[in-house]
Design an enzyme around this catalytic site. Structure first.
Site, PDB file in Angstrom:
ATOM      1  N   HIS A 186       0.831  -1.203   0.000  1.00  0.00           N
ATOM      2  CA  HIS A 186       0.000   0.000   0.000  1.00  0.00           C
ATOM      3  C   HIS A 186       0.868   1.255   0.000  1.00  0.00           C
ATOM      4  O   HIS A 186       0.428   2.314  -0.451  1.00  0.00           O
ATOM      5  CB  HIS A 186      -0.912   0.030   1.227  1.00  0.00           C
ATOM      6  CG  HIS A 186      -2.034  -0.956   1.167  1.00  0.00           C
ATOM      7  ND1 HIS A 186      -1.900  -2.255   1.595  1.00  0.00           N
ATOM      8  CD2 HIS A 186      -3.302  -0.825   0.715  1.00  0.00           C
ATOM      9  CE1 HIS A 186      -3.048  -2.887   1.419  1.00  0.00           C
ATOM     10  NE2 HIS A 186      -3.915  -2.049   0.891  1.00  0.00           N
ATOM     11  N   ASP A 255      -4.288  -6.402  -7.997  1.00  0.00           N
ATOM     12  CA  ASP A 255      -4.576  -5.769  -6.719  1.00  0.00           C
ATOM     13  C   ASP A 255      -4.909  -4.302  -7.016  1.00  0.00           C
ATOM     14  O   ASP A 255      -4.799  -3.833  -8.166  1.00  0.00           O
ATOM     15  CB  ASP A 255      -3.371  -5.907  -5.776  1.00  0.00           C
ATOM     16  CG  ASP A 255      -3.751  -5.821  -4.299  1.00  0.00           C
ATOM     17  OD1 ASP A 255      -4.875  -5.389  -3.988  1.00  0.00           O
ATOM     18  OD2 ASP A 255      -2.907  -6.187  -3.460  1.00  0.00           O
TER      19      ASP A 255
END
Length: 341
Positions: A186, A255
């Site tokens: 992230h 993702d």
């Protein structure tokens, strides 16, 4: 049904804005993903997912969520029950393997009932990354089913089967394995320097569950396979590792493309991921300028991806047959088995 764009979009809030409705109707994305910002109450959430299906006239539209249990849950207490983290089933497996598999199946069946009642038919779970000693617990930790690949695969299979029992299809992630990552994708790009022999451990659960309908890539560089490109943008890894070595022929999502592990603009990433061999780009944040540019630049869904999507749609369970009484029974069975720990 007409052509679709190979992208899953997020939305900005609790209801579709007029701009979102007009844009989504024109573009026809493959589906949508729900986040906490889209959730206020059960009535509101069901109305939102109904509005998405009504917009496209498609009862089998993919509506996704990240609901793993533990710290990854978009639908939260006190509105919905709290579900244990996957690591809890690893602890039970160490004492009673068969009970652990039964418990994980019952747990995910009960969890799936919550999703299906809200009109959500795809869960971005189970995560079947093999946790590695010395890895960053903040990244994977108790999100994993353990450190032993055959155990991870067995519990992952139980989770997939349980989700389907409850009216939802699962997505195995993060191919070809996120368990060695030392940093969170992230925020940063993980680089895993293990050699190909060592990485066989990471691949094993994905190989064992290669018949899953859907899977998700990880934003990780594996120099053993591609020293330049993270998995999501690597034609070599997608074809030769995920498709060939793992043997996965399901629908392959990226993702979230907003994650800071990747460089360049989000539309650039989406185009590159589809060109690399991913079937569907995942764009979670509902930012209209990014979505508009992706719609302009992405090709229509490929023939191969459409075939895989059609298989997913055929496999979608019929959630209307799942009763609240069954959910209570599944939850009670899980609790009884978990008491063995």
């Amino acid at each position: 049904m007409g052509t679709m764009k190979p992208v899953i979009f997020g939305m900005s809030g609790h209801v579709l804005t007029d701009d979102e409705s007009a844009f989504f109707r024109e573009v026809r994305p493959t589906g949508y993903i729900i986040f906490g910002r889209n959730i206020e109450s059960k009535t509101q959430l069901r109305a939102l997912t109904d509005s998405l299906r009504d917009l496209h006239g498609d009862d089998k539209l993919l509506v996704m969520i990240d609901q793993e249990g533990g710290r990854v849950a978009r639908m939260k207490a006190p509105i919905w029950p709290e579900y244990p983290a996957p690591g809890a089933f690893d602890a039970l497996y160490a004492k009673a393997p068969i009970s652990a598999i039964e418990a994980v199946r019952a747990n995910y069946a009960a969890l799936a009932c919550d999703l299906a009642a809200m009109g959500i038919n795809v869960d971005c779970a189970p995560m079947i990354d093999v946790r590695q000693p010395g890895s960053n617990d903040a990244v994977i930790g108790d999100r994993a089913f353990g450190e032993e690949p055959s155990r991870v695969a067995a519990l992952g299979r139980g989770a997939l089967d349980g989700l389907k029992d409850g009216g939802v299809l699962g997505v195995i992630k993060h191919m070809p394995g996120h368990g060695r990552a030392l940093v969170d994708s992230h925020h940063n790009l993980p680089v895993v320097d293990a050699d190909e022999d060592a990485l066989a451990i990471d691949l094993e659960p994905f190989q064992r569950l290669s018949s899953a309908e859907m899977g998700m890539t990880g934003h990780i560089v594996f120099p053993a396979w591609d020293s330049v490109n993270p998995v999501t943008l690597s034609p070599h890894i997608i074809q030769h590792i995920i498709r060939d070595k793992i043997g996965f022929d399901g629908l392959l999502f990226t993702d979230d493309l907003d994650m800071k592990a990747l460089s360049g603009s989000v539309p650039d990433r989406a185009v590159a991921s589809i060109a690399a061999g991913c079937d569907i780009a995942l764009n979670c944040w509902g930012k209209m300028p990014d979505m508009q540019e992706m719609a302009e630049r992405l090709p229509d869904i490929s023939e191969a991806a459409q075939v895989r999507l059609d298989r997913v749609r055929q496999a979608l369970p019929q959630p209307d047959s799942i009763l609240a009484e069954q959910q209570s029974e599944w939850a009670a069975k899980r609790d009884s088995l978990m008491a063995l720990v």
